[in-house]
Enzyme design. Structure first.
Site, PDB file in Angstrom:
ATOM      1  N   ASP B  52       7.178  -4.834  -0.297  1.00  0.00           N
ATOM      2  CA  ASP B  52       7.081  -4.527   1.128  1.00  0.00           C
ATOM      3  C   ASP B  52       8.191  -3.554   1.545  1.00  0.00           C
ATOM      4  O   ASP B  52       7.947  -2.572   2.242  1.00  0.00           O
ATOM      5  CB  ASP B  52       7.181  -5.850   1.899  1.00  0.00           C
ATOM      6  CG  ASP B  52       7.444  -5.666   3.381  1.00  0.00           C
ATOM      7  OD1 ASP B  52       6.571  -5.101   4.062  1.00  0.00           O
ATOM      8  OD2 ASP B  52       8.522  -6.070   3.852  1.00  0.00           O
ATOM      9  N   GLU B 124       1.107  -5.048  -1.838  1.00  0.00           N
ATOM     10  CA  GLU B 124       2.576  -4.985  -1.763  1.00  0.00           C
ATOM     11  C   GLU B 124       3.218  -5.521  -3.044  1.00  0.00           C
ATOM     12  O   GLU B 124       4.213  -4.972  -3.524  1.00  0.00           O
ATOM     13  CB  GLU B 124       3.079  -5.780  -0.557  1.00  0.00           C
ATOM     14  CG  GLU B 124       2.698  -5.152   0.771  1.00  0.00           C
ATOM     15  CD  GLU B 124       3.266  -5.888   1.967  1.00  0.00           C
ATOM     16  OE1 GLU B 124       3.623  -5.238   2.963  1.00  0.00           O
ATOM     17  OE2 GLU B 124       3.332  -7.146   1.920  1.00  0.00           O
TER      18      GLU B 124
END
Lengths: 229, 229
Positions: B52, B124
């Site tokens: 992320d 992610e």
């Protein structure tokens, strides 16, 4: 301003900044730009946008590597505690960045130079400038000195809940008596450092320091966890 | 699963993954770990935490460089539009990552493999694994192919408001007539591409494409802005 700031960065942090334009942008507030339209200055918000993402990654990477057993929820909490206005404004002051901000007269009178949100912005903007000037490794070196040592000083310890983790680990083998006690208390009232220790069934298993008793207990629990694992 | 996934990554993206453990972690859901306790697997949440932050930085850096005149507020809006569950789940599907997720039986029955939040997490997590395996440059190369072209396809165009920017620029020199009109409309109903053009006082100044008329207008305005600046 830039000459003094560059000297400060070199003397204090060994950073030999190359591109003055990045540094100027990072320390220029919109109010100063508005008061000096002829100078065609940029204010720090764009470079802060970048710096925010840079420090977010550096902190994430550090936590990911340092705490290989911490679940994601705790990593996120710890990151939020580190990457926030409260911490960043303190870092900015500690680095004396507040002295170099180019502010408009109105904002100066309104005491913006000490405003926590502005100091936080400047810290992120500086990270962005350093990243553009010298890349990620230079940013890592800087926050390795300014940010990460705060973990061991217990700044963010209350977010980690090592105490619960320690309790869960120890109680896997039946109920045991975990006791935290104070070893020492030093420094003036507004900057005390507490040292706490933790023992299990009367045996010492860890010690830690922090700016509150609670933080020091967390650090003691963390030390115990490292030792027991 | 890992062997097929590695072949897929090599064939489709030219990525020669080295450390299988990262890839396995990135594609393993907690429900699968719970059903296979003996395999001592890790599930993707920690590596997703890292991924992320990696993609956040890569996207920020790209936007910062590509739009040197876009103010911070617009950069942030655009970043939020790109770095979100909606986009990432689409990227994950486009990359066929859904086919490789290790899921528990209950979650499989509950159709979790098509759940947008899970697909986003996996995207992610994959970025985190790629970063650990091959560093930031490899992630940039990957998202340069999978993510950034979507900007020119108008996916995020409604967040940018180039139309307002164009209007403000043109009206600095007095009121002028800005007209958007459709050039073409292609493809099936569920995947149409619109091409729109913009003219000022009858003169063509830009053209753009997008998956909605609004998005195509924004891209046309963006093209005009690039031309006029």
């Amino acid at each position: 301003m830039i000459t003094q700031l560059k000297k400060h960065l070199l003397d204090e942090f060994g950073i030999d900044f190359q591109n003055d334009a990045y540094l100027l942008e990072a320390f220029t507030h919109a109010s100063y730009v508005n008061e000096h339209p002829k100078e065609k200055l940029k204010y720090y918000e764009r470079i802060e946008f970048l710096g925010d993402a840079v420090i977010q990654l550096c902190v994430s990477e550090y936590l990911f590597a340092r705490y290989p057993n911490l679940p994601e929820g705790k990593l996120s909490k710890l990151r939020s505690a580190m990457v926030c206005e409260d911490s960043f404004s303190k870092f900015a002051q500690e680095c004396h960045f507040d002295e170099y901000i180019l502010l408009g007269k109105g904002e100066e009178k309104a005491n913006a130079r000490q405003r926590s949100s502005l100091l936080c912005d400047i810290f992120e903007a500086f990270i962005g400038a350093l990243y553009l000037d010298q890349g990620k490794a230079a940013v890592e070196q800087f926050i390795n000195r300014v940010v990460f040592p705060k973990i061991d000083l217990g700044w963010f310890a209350t977010y980690m809940d090592h105490k619960t983790e320690l309790q869960e680990l120890l109680q896997q083998s039946g109920t045991r008596q975990i006791v935290y006690s104070m070893v020492s208390e030093e420094g003036p009232d507004n900057a005390k450092t507490y040292v706490m220790q933790v023992s299990v069934d009367g045996e010492f298993i860890g010690q830690g320091a922090g700016h509150s008793k609670k933080a020091a207990e967390q650090m003691a629990a963390y030390a115990a966890l490292q030792r027991l694992k």
